[in-house]
Design an enzyme around this catalytic site. Structure first.
Site, PDB file in Angstrom:
ATOM      1  N   ASN A   1      -3.261  -0.181  -3.153  1.00  0.00           N
ATOM      2  CA  ASN A   1      -3.691  -0.347  -1.762  1.00  0.00           C
ATOM      3  C   ASN A   1      -4.467   0.872  -1.242  1.00  0.00           C
ATOM      4  OD1 ASN A   1      -1.515   1.364  -1.607  1.00  0.00           O
ATOM      5  ND2 ASN A   1      -0.298   0.104  -0.216  1.00  0.00           N
TER       6      ASN A   1
ATOM      7  N   HIS B   1      -2.176   6.185   0.713  1.00  0.00           N
ATOM      8  CA  HIS B   1      -0.800   6.355   1.178  1.00  0.00           C
ATOM      9  C   HIS B   1      -0.868   7.228   2.420  1.00  0.00           C
ATOM     10  CE1 HIS B   1       3.401   7.600   1.386  1.00  0.00           C
ATOM     11  NE2 HIS B   1       2.950   8.827   1.531  1.00  0.00           N
TER      12      HIS B   1
ATOM     13  N   LYS C   1      -5.260   7.118  -3.440  1.00  0.00           N
ATOM     14  CA  LYS C   1      -4.545   6.803  -4.684  1.00  0.00           C
ATOM     15  C   LYS C   1      -5.530   6.661  -5.853  1.00  0.00           C
ATOM     16  CE  LYS C   1      -0.749   4.484  -2.281  1.00  0.00           C
ATOM     17  NZ  LYS C   1       0.182   3.341  -2.317  1.00  0.00           N
TER      18      LYS C   1
ATOM     19  N   GLU D   1       6.323  15.732   2.661  1.00  0.00           N
ATOM     20  CA  GLU D   1       5.258  15.395   1.717  1.00  0.00           C
ATOM     21  C   GLU D   1       4.173  16.476   1.688  1.00  0.00           C
ATOM     22  OE1 GLU D   1       3.912  11.381   2.474  1.00  0.00           O
ATOM     23  OE2 GLU D   1       5.961  10.611   2.416  1.00  0.00           O
TER      24      GLU D   1
ATOM     25  N   TYR E   1       7.967   9.843  -3.801  1.00  0.00           N
ATOM     26  CA  TYR E   1       8.437   8.490  -3.486  1.00  0.00           C
ATOM     27  C   TYR E   1       9.954   8.358  -3.637  1.00  0.00           C
ATOM     28  CZ  TYR E   1       3.696   6.605  -3.069  1.00  0.00           C
ATOM     29  OH  TYR E   1       2.426   6.314  -2.651  1.00  0.00           O
TER      30      TYR E   1
END
Ligand code: CMP
Length: 139
Positions: A113, A116, A10, A127, A50
């Site tokens: 975080n 992903h 990310k 994805e 998402y």
């Protein structure tokens, strides 16, 4: 079963110079990198990635964050790759992630975080198709 899954470093992970660390951990676990690219997600692509979270209170800030800088998309192949990658990265909330997992070692908070990873084979296929054309993946 031989599976393919999608991992994303990310924007926080890219900004903090953690791309190599994530790749190293994936390779050290015996997983194979079959696709790799750096890109800046457009808003429509981030929203599509998402889509399952649309309507949740964290959706808008998540999209803002995911489009705030470049990401690195990694297509990973290996036996049971989906669950093995999930184990390597740890739970969503870094506060609950054990040391030794990527999020436990580097995650800042539940949104930022670092990585992903697809949570099921079905989502992985969807994805991967959003981020890679077939000819961008090695066989
Ligand atoms: P990821 O595994 O990419 O899947 C959905 C993402 O939404 C998640 O990691 C976090 O970045 C973010 N997220 C999930 N739950 C929350 C939450 N409660 N608050 C803020 N962000 C969240």
């Amino acid at each position: 079963m031989l599976e393919r899954t999608l991992v994303i470093v990310k924007p926080d992970g890219v900004r903090r110079g953690l791309v190599g660390e994530v790749l190293r951990r994936l390779e050290r676990a015996g997983l194979r990198i079959v696709g790799l690219k750096m890109l800046h997600l457009s808003r429509p692509l981030a929203e599509s990635l998402y889509a399952q979270h649309r309507g949740k209170e964290f959706f808008e800030p998540l999209i803002e964050f995911m489009t705030s800088g470049p990401i690195v998309a990694i297509c990973i192949e290996g036996d049971n790759a989906v669950s093995r990658v999930r184990a390597l990265i740890g739970p969503t909330n870094p506060a609950e992630a054990p040391k030794g997992t990527i999020r436990g070692d580097f995650g800042s908070n539940i949104r930022e975080n670092v990585v992903h990873a697809a949570d099921s084979l079905q989502h992985a296929q969807r994805e991967i198709a959003l981020l890679f054309r077939e000819e961008e993946l090695i066989s």
